[in-house]
Structures are given as structure tokens and as C-alpha cells.
Design a protein around this motif. Structure first.
Motif, PDB file in Angstrom:
ATOM      1  N   ILE A  55      -6.859  -8.230   3.300  1.00 44.90           N
ATOM      2  CA  ILE A  55      -7.684  -8.229   4.503  1.00 44.90           C
ATOM      3  C   ILE A  55      -9.043  -7.597   4.180  1.00 44.90           C
ATOM      4  O   ILE A  55      -9.121  -6.581   3.511  1.00 44.90           O
ATOM      5  CB  ILE A  55      -7.001  -7.407   5.628  1.00 44.90           C
ATOM      6  CG1 ILE A  55      -5.588  -7.919   5.912  1.00 44.90           C
ATOM      7  CG2 ILE A  55      -7.854  -7.376   6.887  1.00 44.90           C
ATOM      8  CD1 ILE A  55      -5.515  -9.311   6.422  1.00 44.90           C
TER       9      ILE A  55
ATOM     10  N   ARG B 213      -9.630 -12.051   7.845  1.00 45.87           N
ATOM     11  CA  ARG B 213      -9.479 -11.272   9.075  1.00 45.87           C
ATOM     12  C   ARG B 213      -8.044 -10.780   9.246  1.00 45.87           C
ATOM     13  O   ARG B 213      -7.112 -11.353   8.689  1.00 45.87           O
ATOM     14  CB  ARG B 213      -9.846 -12.142  10.284  1.00 45.87           C
ATOM     15  CG  ARG B 213     -11.332 -12.279  10.457  1.00 45.87           C
ATOM     16  CD  ARG B 213     -11.638 -13.088  11.685  1.00 45.87           C
ATOM     17  NE  ARG B 213     -11.244 -14.478  11.518  1.00 45.87           N
ATOM     18  CZ  ARG B 213     -11.199 -15.363  12.509  1.00 45.87           C
ATOM     19  NH1 ARG B 213     -11.503 -14.992  13.724  1.00 45.87           N
ATOM     20  NH2 ARG B 213     -10.848 -16.607  12.281  1.00 45.87           N
ATOM     21  N   ASN B 214      -7.899  -9.775  10.066  1.00 41.84           N
ATOM     22  CA  ASN B 214      -6.567  -9.197  10.310  1.00 41.84           C
ATOM     23  C   ASN B 214      -5.861  -9.820  11.510  1.00 41.84           C
ATOM     24  O   ASN B 214      -4.838  -9.316  11.965  1.00 41.84           O
ATOM     25  CB  ASN B 214      -6.673  -7.676  10.486  1.00 41.84           C
ATOM     26  CG  ASN B 214      -7.484  -7.293  11.720  1.00 41.84           C
ATOM     27  OD1 ASN B 214      -8.039  -8.153  12.393  1.00 41.84           O
ATOM     28  ND2 ASN B 214      -7.554  -6.008  11.999  1.00 41.84           N
ATOM     29  N   HIS B 215      -6.449 -10.902  12.033  1.00 38.14           N
ATOM     30  CA  HIS B 215      -5.790 -11.572  13.153  1.00 38.14           C
ATOM     31  C   HIS B 215      -6.123 -13.057  13.085  1.00 38.14           C
ATOM     32  O   HIS B 215      -7.169 -13.463  12.554  1.00 38.14           O
ATOM     33  CB  HIS B 215      -6.269 -11.003  14.497  1.00 38.14           C
ATOM     34  CG  HIS B 215      -7.731 -11.242  14.747  1.00 38.14           C
ATOM     35  ND1 HIS B 215      -8.198 -12.313  15.474  1.00 38.14           N
ATOM     36  CD2 HIS B 215      -8.832 -10.580  14.327  1.00 38.14           C
ATOM     37  CE1 HIS B 215      -9.519 -12.287  15.507  1.00 38.14           C
ATOM     38  NE2 HIS B 215      -9.932 -11.245  14.824  1.00 38.14           N
TER      39      HIS B 215
ATOM     40  N   LEU C 125     -14.800 -13.483   5.373  1.00 35.51           N
ATOM     41  CA  LEU C 125     -13.880 -12.420   4.970  1.00 35.51           C
ATOM     42  C   LEU C 125     -12.521 -12.660   5.614  1.00 35.51           C
ATOM     43  O   LEU C 125     -12.431 -13.232   6.706  1.00 35.51           O
ATOM     44  CB  LEU C 125     -14.415 -11.055   5.425  1.00 35.51           C
ATOM     45  CG  LEU C 125     -15.873 -10.741   5.084  1.00 35.51           C
ATOM     46  CD1 LEU C 125     -16.216  -9.324   5.535  1.00 35.51           C
ATOM     47  CD2 LEU C 125     -16.129 -10.912   3.597  1.00 35.51           C
TER      48      LEU C 125
END
Lengths: 150, 81, 150, 81
Positions: C87, C37-39, C35
């Protein structure tokens, strides 16, 4: 504390289980689904039912999830079906989400191995010839024939 | 004497014809005493010599004393997953 | 031969991919979802786009599936997302079905490792500060800043 | 002289300002010759010394001769999955 229900009398669904443990900072999601097969120990299986010692099974599933989440940087979701399960439907689902895939893979394996060895669940199979047996991984033939009550 | 309630599951419930049996044993009775008594019941002769006994969901060893107020259960070989 | 499409411009869905490789005699299904990721590399990622050398990527995905199915008793399904991916949505999905779980787990790992090392796909990230970079696993910081055209 | 069309992707397309470039090279030219020529183009100085070149989707080594009728592509470090 919200009581998680690990045992289900209704068909299991993977997508909501995945959604329950994913988060924007956990990009790796590994899953395992054990589907009911149409054969076992060389015989054609036509129907199958799972039963459990339910309070203990719930407790052991909870312990397995906690142990796994303590051992790896993962979140775990786990469900096991009970009752009659048609061929092809899921008997067990395991999901692990993590920031990196190696931990997710290892955790899923650990959980499914632990479920098989520790959770008090039993499986009764019916065969194409009408006979039935209890699945018994410790028996030489993998099953013990059903003995009717006396 | 103490009365012990023992839950039975799957094949063991079939062998003994019930999902629960009552056994009377002297106080201080151990897991081995209970299993010996269960094997004397009708159908109990087909139980294995050392079946998997749990007390309050935890495995009990043969020599361990039983708590009459605890939940006892005899578990056939597990087959989940 | 029906041409399988491994690349998708639309959101990936795990359930139909699982259904495409399961069968009554293959009860073990392992999956991996990567998936967004946000970072990444310590920075907050707000948006992300995948691009590919599409004909080669399709061919290499096909080769990976064939090699894996030749190495283990498994059936494999594989999809990779292209274009802008929000995201939390899946960038890649891998499914392996088998009669026994060990092969399914091993095959999923082999496929995702091969996808990462062999399929010509690139990822451009946008960060919370408005800057952008190409993800580059070979670079010391994991990314190479975007250089505008001259 | 042969004309070679080279596909560029992702960061390399940005560096050279195009998704495809044409390079003229003597017949018998190798992968190393092509990469040398690409690095002379505007923006090409930022290409690595030995970028990943593929011919008809298969990796080409530095000394390998190029087929002018084949599909050539220069691939930045892969980042799928």
C-alpha cells in the motif's frame, strides 16, 4: 498553525513534496515541474534569477492552495524557487494527490495557472551575449531590457 | 500631508534606483494620485500609466483612497512559474 | 535499438524517470503516479499483486509511448510495477516533458488512459477479511471474487 | 486437425487451472471455434461468451481464422494503471 514556506532559496525536490500530500486513501498523484530552460523568446539563456515580494507571494500561494483544496477533493503541495537558478533546475513544483486522477490533473493545472497569474515573482534572464532582461509576459517580445540605475 | 512608503520590485526598483521610496501626498490621496507622484520621480517616467499597485497585498483601483498605515507596493508584470 | 523495459518487479522511482526525458530545451514536466490505495469498492485492501502478459504489455507500452510522442511535441517515460506492491507504493508512473505545459499535461493524461485501457495487466487484491478478488473494471462491483482451482 | 496453444492469465488461468491449454481444432478454425472449445474445458463454463482473444498481441475478431503458428492468449478484463 504551522507556517508553510512556499518560497525556497535552495533546490526544490519533488519526492518530499509528493510525500507531504500522499496518503493511503489518495492513490492518484499528478505533478508539474517548471524547469529553467536554456532559451526564451529566441535567445540563448545562460543564467536566471527569481525575486519576489516575499510576504505577499507566501500569502498568495497559501490562498491558491486553499482555494484549490476547496474546489476539488485534493491535497496540494507547491514550492517556488528564488535566487539564481541554474539551467535545468526546477523553478516551480506543484503536486496534487486525490482518490481519482481527473481531480488531481485539473487541480495541478489550476494551481500552476494561478501561480503564473497571481504570485508576485519576477525573473531576470542573462543571455549568451552578456545582456540581461526582465521577463515580461505582457511585452510584445516577452522581455523588457534591463535599464541600469541612473 | 501624509507620508506613504512604497515598495518597489524588479524592473521598477531598477527604474527608480531603489527598493523603497517615500511620497508625501495630501490626506485622502488615491492610488491614481500616488502613481502620478511616482511618475514624477527620477526614472519614474518609464513606469506604465497604470501600474499594478497593491495595498496590504491586495490590488488597489485607481480611485481608491490610500491608508497611510498600510503596506503599499508597486508590482511589475508577474513572471513566476 | 535499446529495448526499453516498461515493466518492473522492483519499486518505481520518479526522479530517474523524469531525468530520462528532460532536456535544457524542455522546461515543462508533468507526471502522474498511481499509488496503491488501501481501499477499493468500499473494502479495505491489505495487499495487492500485479501480473501481466509481459511480452504484449511491453509491446503495447512501447506503442503508447510512440503514438503519444507522434501526437504531441513531448518525450514520454512510462513504467508499471509487477508483483506484490505494498500500500502506498507506485503501481504506475508516467512522465511527459515538453517546451510548454499544455502538451505535457495532455500527453500524461493520454498515456495513463491508454495504459488502463490497452496494456494487459491484472490486479489481485487481498482484503482485511482475508478474501481475495481480481479487479475487474467491467464488473458491476469492480471486482470478481477469486475462484480456487478445481 | 491443428493443435493450438492458448496462454491464460489471471482469473482465466485460475478458472481453467493452468496458464496454458492445448486445443485441437480442424484447420480453418476461427476465434469463435476456439472460444467454444475452451468453454467446454473443466472450469471453462465460467469464461464469458466473447472473451478478449489476441493473436501475436493483436485482438482477434470472432470470425477471424486462427494461425496455428501464432501466439494465442485469452485476456481477462484489463486492470493496469
Amino acid at each position: 498553525m504551522i507556517r508553510v514556506r512556499f518560497l525556497s532559496q535552495v533546490p526544490l525536490e519533488l519526492t518530499p513534496l509528493i510525500d507531504s500530500v500522499t496518503a493511503p486513501d489518495r492513490g492518484a498523484v499528478a505533478t508539474f515541474a517548471g524547469l529553467v530552460r536554456n532559451h526564451h523568446a529566441g535567445r540563448e539563456v545562460t543564467a536566471l534569477a527569481y525575486s519576489a515580494y516575499e510576504p505577499m507571494a507566501e500569502q498568495v500561494c497559501q490562498e491558491i492552495v486553499r482555494e484549490t483544496e476547496a474546489s476539488w477533493p485534493v491535497r496540494i503541495a507547491l514550492q517556488h524557487r528564488l535566487g539564481d537558478v541554474p539551467i535545468g533546475e526546477a523553478a516551480v513544483l506543484v503536486v496534487a494527490s486525490s482518490a481519482h486522477r481527473a481531480a488531481a490533473f485539473d487541480a495541478v493545472r489550476m494551481v500552476i495557472d494561478a501561480v503564473k497569474s497571481r504570485v508576485p515573482i519576477w525573473k531576470r534572464e542573462r543571455y549568451a551575449d552578456g545582456s540581461e532582461a526582465w521577463v515580461d509576459p505582457t511585452a510584445p517580445e516577452g522581455v523588457t531590457p534591463v535599464r541600469e540605475n541612473r | 500631508m501624509n507620508q506613504f512608503q512604497v515598495l518597489l520590485f524588479a524592473r521598477y526598483a531598477e527604474l527608480l534606483g531603489s527598493a523603497q521610496v517615500e511620497v508625501n501626498l495630501p490626506s485622502g490621496a488615491t492610488a491614481a494620485d500616488l502613481i502620478h507622484a511616482l511618475r514624477q520621480l527620477p526614472g519614474g517616467d518609464l513606469l506604465p500609466p497604470t501600474p499594478f499597485l497593491v495595498m496590504n497585498h491586495a490590488q488597489v483601483r485607481a480611485g481608491q483612497q490610500l491608508d497611510p498605515s498600510a503596506e503599499l507596493a508597486l508590482l511589475p508584470p508577474l513572471a513566476g512559474g
